[in-house]
Design an enzyme around this catalytic site. Structure first.
Site, PDB file in Angstrom:
ATOM      1  N   GLU A  94      73.630 109.433  45.897  1.00 45.13           N
ATOM      2  CA  GLU A  94      74.549 108.498  45.255  1.00 45.13           C
ATOM      3  C   GLU A  94      74.048 108.105  43.877  1.00 45.13           C
ATOM      4  O   GLU A  94      72.837 108.031  43.630  1.00 45.13           O
ATOM      5  CB  GLU A  94      74.727 107.249  46.118  1.00 45.13           C
ATOM      6  CG  GLU A  94      75.460 107.546  47.414  1.00 45.13           C
ATOM      7  CD  GLU A  94      75.738 106.294  48.234  1.00 45.13           C
ATOM      8  OE1 GLU A  94      75.208 105.215  47.883  1.00 45.13           O
ATOM      9  OE2 GLU A  94      76.476 106.394  49.218  1.00 45.13           O
ATOM     10  N   CYS A 107      72.722 103.913  37.493  1.00 43.95           N
ATOM     11  CA  CYS A 107      71.689 103.836  38.520  1.00 43.95           C
ATOM     12  C   CYS A 107      71.646 105.193  39.209  1.00 43.95           C
ATOM     13  O   CYS A 107      72.628 105.592  39.843  1.00 43.95           O
ATOM     14  CB  CYS A 107      72.015 102.720  39.513  1.00 43.95           C
ATOM     15  SG  CYS A 107      70.833 102.564  40.867  1.00 43.95           S
ATOM     16  N   CYS A 114      64.448 109.148  51.294  1.00 48.50           N
ATOM     17  CA  CYS A 114      63.328 108.480  50.636  1.00 48.50           C
ATOM     18  C   CYS A 114      62.038 108.756  51.389  1.00 48.50           C
ATOM     19  O   CYS A 114      62.033 108.890  52.616  1.00 48.50           O
ATOM     20  CB  CYS A 114      63.572 106.976  50.556  1.00 48.50           C
ATOM     21  SG  CYS A 114      62.336 106.106  49.550  1.00 48.50           S
ATOM     22  N   CYS A 118      60.788 101.119  53.440  1.00 48.46           N
ATOM     23  CA  CYS A 118      61.136  99.709  53.223  1.00 48.46           C
ATOM     24  C   CYS A 118      62.177  99.286  54.264  1.00 48.46           C
ATOM     25  O   CYS A 118      63.253  99.890  54.358  1.00 48.46           O
ATOM     26  CB  CYS A 118      61.676  99.510  51.816  1.00 48.46           C
ATOM     27  SG  CYS A 118      60.532 100.052  50.531  1.00 48.46           S
ATOM     28  N   CYS A 121      66.011  98.447  53.289  1.00 53.17           N
ATOM     29  CA  CYS A 121      66.770  99.379  52.452  1.00 53.17           C
ATOM     30  C   CYS A 121      67.520 100.407  53.294  1.00 53.17           C
ATOM     31  O   CYS A 121      66.958 101.036  54.186  1.00 53.17           O
ATOM     32  CB  CYS A 121      65.808 100.084  51.500  1.00 53.17           C
ATOM     33  SG  CYS A 121      66.595 101.314  50.442  1.00 53.17           S
ATOM     34  N   CYS A 339      72.303 102.810  46.542  1.00 51.72           N
ATOM     35  CA  CYS A 339      71.338 102.574  45.483  1.00 51.72           C
ATOM     36  C   CYS A 339      70.263 101.616  45.940  1.00 51.72           C
ATOM     37  O   CYS A 339      69.931 100.645  45.247  1.00 51.72           O
ATOM     38  CB  CYS A 339      72.013 102.041  44.219  1.00 51.72           C
ATOM     39  SG  CYS A 339      72.319 103.332  43.003  1.00 51.72           S
TER      40      CYS A 339
END
Length: 347
Positions: A94, A107, A114, A118, A121, A339
């Site tokens: 995205e 962005c 990832c 976290c 997220c 994002c």
């Protein structure tokens, strides 16, 4: 068996010139093709109208252009535009266009999924499938620049690497993408209009400083107390705040560039006086500013937006210590924003 063709954009200009010479053509043809690929953003060899048909067919035989495709685009009531970007292998990332009264900010994503974990997220719930190539990062910027011109009548102003992925875990490709974005042969954008946001990998922050980068640096901090930070971002247990602090001091000594701290305040997690005092203390080590980010909850779990009173307590304490602080309100609430955390982010 058909040989897999190489993406032509993985070649440097010199390599393209050498390719044409090796194929009994003139070296300047490499310059022409390079311009089509980067500053003109050609999606296919057929787009290269000042290159002969025979040369285009030869390129088609040897190479591909693995261009991204904006699969779906959503426009929020507040003007935010979210792109679901399909890559050549079918994976999706995205990117987001965030407008304000004076600028438009892209962005962009640097990884599919990832590398980190976290807890707050949405992207972290996806395993990291692969790093994005420099051209795939560059293409996101080109697409958002076109949207900025279409919807807001001016070119893209700023870029933040705050989308899917940890940019410093895709270090070489991110820097190559930024090199093309800032090159006169690419977009020619000033590096001072680019911000790379990291969750805080000390070794790589020092490498950025050693490589004398000219863009800005943001750190997703979220707590200046190790125990709380590792609860929010479990991977950070391997990178204690004392190491992060040392790397940021090193960054500032080498670059003289202020740090931006991205900081979300959550109910019953870091909305207390001890957390406020720890942040104020941490901010005094290196010249910085703090962006307090309104949280966009991803479910009904433990991470929920703190009260306005808690946010104001942070603002009061930071300002009393002479630290610049801004509150970033969440953008695009009426669209399914990713994002990491889609906030009003500016470089």
């Amino acid at each position: 068996m058909e040989i897999e063709k190489k993406d032509i954009r993985s070649l440097s200009k010199e390599q393209l010139r050498d390719f044409f010479v090796a194929n009994n053509d003139k070296a300047f043809r490499g310059n022409q093709v390079y311009e089509w690929l980067w500053s003109k953003g050609a999606h296919s060899f057929e787009d290269m109208t000042n290159v002969s048909k025979g040369t285009r067919m030869m390129l088609e035989t040897h190479f591909v252009i693995n261009h991204i495709k904006v699969d779906t685009m959503q426009r929020s009531e507040d003007g935010t535009v979210k792109n679901a970007v399909r890559l050549h292998d079918g994976l999706v990332v995205e990117s987001v266009l965030i407008p304000t009264n004076t600028r438009t900010t892209a962005c962009v994503s640097s990884q599919v999924g990832c590398s980190l974990d976290c807890n707050f997220c949405a992207t972290a719930r996806l395993k990291r499938m692969r790093n994005l190539e420099p051209a795939e990062i560059y293409d996101q910027v080109i697409a958002i620049d076109k949207e900025s011109r279409l919807y807001y009548n001016h070119p893209l102003s700023n870029i933040v690497f705050m989308g899917m992925g940890e940019p410093l875990m895709n270090y070489n490709n991110v820097l190559k993408a930024i090199e093309m974005i800032t090159s006169p042969e690419g977009l020619g954008m000033s590096p001072k209009r680019i911000m790379v946001s990291t969750s805080g990998v000390p070794k790589m922050i020092k490498k950025l400083a050693d490589d004398d980068v000219k863009f800005k640096l943001a750190v997703s901090l979220h707590s200046a107390i190790d125990e709380i930070r590792s609860r929010i971002m479990p991977f950070s247990a391997n990178f204690p705040l004392v190491d992060l602090r040392e790397s940021l001091e090193y960054w500032y000594r080498k670059t003289k560039s202020k740090i931006s701290y991205e900081y979300v305040v959550w109910k019953d997690i870091n909305d207390n006086k001890a957390s406020i005092d720890a942040l104020v203390k941490f901010c005094k080590y290196v010249p910085c500013k703090v962006n307090l980010i309104e949280y966009n909850p991803i479910d009904d779990g433990e991470f929920q937006q703190a009260s306005e009173e808690s946010i104001n307590a942070y603002i009061k304490a930071l300002e009393a210590s002479g630290i610049v602080v801004k509150v970033r309100r969440s953008r695009g609430k009426d669209i399914d924003a990713a994002c990491g955390q889609l906030a009003n982010k500016e470089a």
